[in-house]
Design an enzyme around this catalytic site. Structure first.
Site, PDB file in Angstrom:
ATOM      1  N   SER A 252       1.466  -5.202  10.914  1.00 43.62           N
ATOM      2  CA  SER A 252       0.770  -5.259   9.638  1.00 43.62           C
ATOM      3  C   SER A 252      -0.738  -5.078   9.829  1.00 43.62           C
ATOM      4  O   SER A 252      -1.184  -4.015  10.234  1.00 43.62           O
ATOM      5  CB  SER A 252       1.110  -6.561   8.908  1.00 43.62           C
ATOM      6  OG  SER A 252       0.971  -6.384   7.510  1.00 43.62           O
TER       7      SER A 252
ATOM      8  N   LYS B 187      -5.122 -17.374 -17.077  1.00 47.45           N
ATOM      9  CA  LYS B 187      -6.216 -17.968 -16.315  1.00 47.45           C
ATOM     10  C   LYS B 187      -5.715 -18.787 -15.131  1.00 47.45           C
ATOM     11  O   LYS B 187      -6.354 -18.841 -14.078  1.00 47.45           O
ATOM     12  CB  LYS B 187      -7.071 -18.842 -17.235  1.00 47.45           C
ATOM     13  CG  LYS B 187      -8.279 -19.486 -16.560  1.00 47.45           C
ATOM     14  CD  LYS B 187      -9.211 -18.431 -15.988  1.00 47.45           C
ATOM     15  CE  LYS B 187     -10.401 -19.070 -15.302  1.00 47.45           C
ATOM     16  NZ  LYS B 187     -11.259 -18.068 -14.621  1.00 47.45           N
TER      17      LYS B 187
END
Length: 325
Positions: free
Chosen positions: A132, A184
């Site tokens: 990765s 939010k």
């Protein structure tokens, strides 16, 4: 009244740990970087830079003091090397499962910029794991070499975040939130995500994965069928990675050194150098230069490392199974 000797010893250790650290352009440092030759005596130099452990731009918390992050250290090494015109090649030794998306991308950018500014040749030597983010930072290389037993690949993104809502319900606890918009508090560990939020998170993950995939195609020029396999984000052993075009050669560290000399047009006895802040007796190519990010406690108890990483929400170019190895 005399204090016991052990109290005096503890005070000395505490005072030493609390002494003001030296400041550099890239943050705190213990001692100035020094050049050490680990191989060769001839003209011309190859810089050996080791990336060991999780890639992070966070400071490493140690007992009584902190140390610069892996990104800080790597950048300081490259800036230091840029002042030496004798360095003709960079040998990046990677043993990492990856790390945060941004830290991996910063290292990729800094390595690419160093190559462009200096014109040095670059060879990557993959060790046990270069997955990765560990593969991401290898992409600028002119030649990538893996051990026959290297685990690499995992070309993709994982978004990890903790969740404690079920535990809180069992404990009779709750979290009250006032928010200015419906998303939010998306990703909050105190509630399950909505269906809409799951789609949003997947879109962010796919966007970051797309950047990774585009860079792989830019640097490695894979065939369509090879790309199709690579974007599955699975890991491969060295021979499989070579067959897919992710690496150029199977070999060992000495082979990577020889390739760096060949690409840079250096003599067989060219020097391989590394930077350290302190001398290591009987120094070799295999000694690390830049250590993993994490606390001393994590290094003493390896099982804490993956738990610590998973406890912090974020996007990662990382193979989670190898965290802490």
């Amino acid at each position: 009244m005399k204090r016991p000797c052990w109290i005096m010893a503890v005070m000395v250790v505490v005072l030493a740990g609390c002494s003001l650290p030296k400041m550099t352009l890239f943050g705190e440092g213990q001692e100035p970087l020094q050049e050490f030759v680990v191989q060769g005596k001839g003209p011309g130099k190859i810089l050996l830079l080791s990336i060991d452990g999780t890639i992070s731009d966070k400071r490493q918390e140690r007992f009584l003091r902190s140390q610069p992050s892996m990104v800080q250290q790597a950048v300081s090494y490259l800036k230091h090397a840029e002042q030496d015109p004798e360095i003709k090649a960079l040998l990046l030794k990677v043993n990492s499962p990856g790390g945060s998306v941004t830290a991996s991308d910063i290292l990729y950018h800094e390595i690419s910029a160093y190559k462009q500014r200096t014109g040095v040749k670059m060879v990557v030597a993959m060790m046990s794991v270069a997955a990765s983010g560990g593969y991401y930072i290898s992409l600028p290389a002119d030649h990538i070499m893996a051990h026959p037993t290297t685990v690499t690949g995992s070309i993709g993104v994982i978004f990890m975040r903790p969740g404690v809502s079920g535990l809180m319900e069992k404990a009779g606890l709750s979290m009250n939130v006032n928010k200015s918009g419906p998303q939010k508090d998306m990703g909050s560990p105190f509630r399950a995500p909505t269906e809409e939020e799951v789609v949003i998170f997947q879109g962010l993950t796919d966007g970051l994965a797309g950047r990774f995939h585009d860079l792989v195609m830019q640097h490695r020029k894979l065939e369509p069928d090879q790309r199709q396999q690579v974007v599955s984000a699975r890991v491969y052993l060295g021979p499989q990675a070579k067959a897919l075009g992710l690496v150029d050669q199977l070999g060992y560290l000495d082979d990577a050194v020889a390739k760096a000399k060949e690409l840079a047009g250096l003599d067989a006895d060219a020097r391989v150098i590394t930077y350290r802040r302190q001398k290591i007796e009987n120094d070799t190519l295999y000694n690390p230069a830049i250590q993993t990010s994490g606390s001393d406690l994590q290094s003493l108890v390896p099982i804490l490392a993956p738990l610590s990483a998973a406890a912090e929400a974020g996007f990662y170019y990382m193979w989670p199974s190898a965290i802490g190895q």
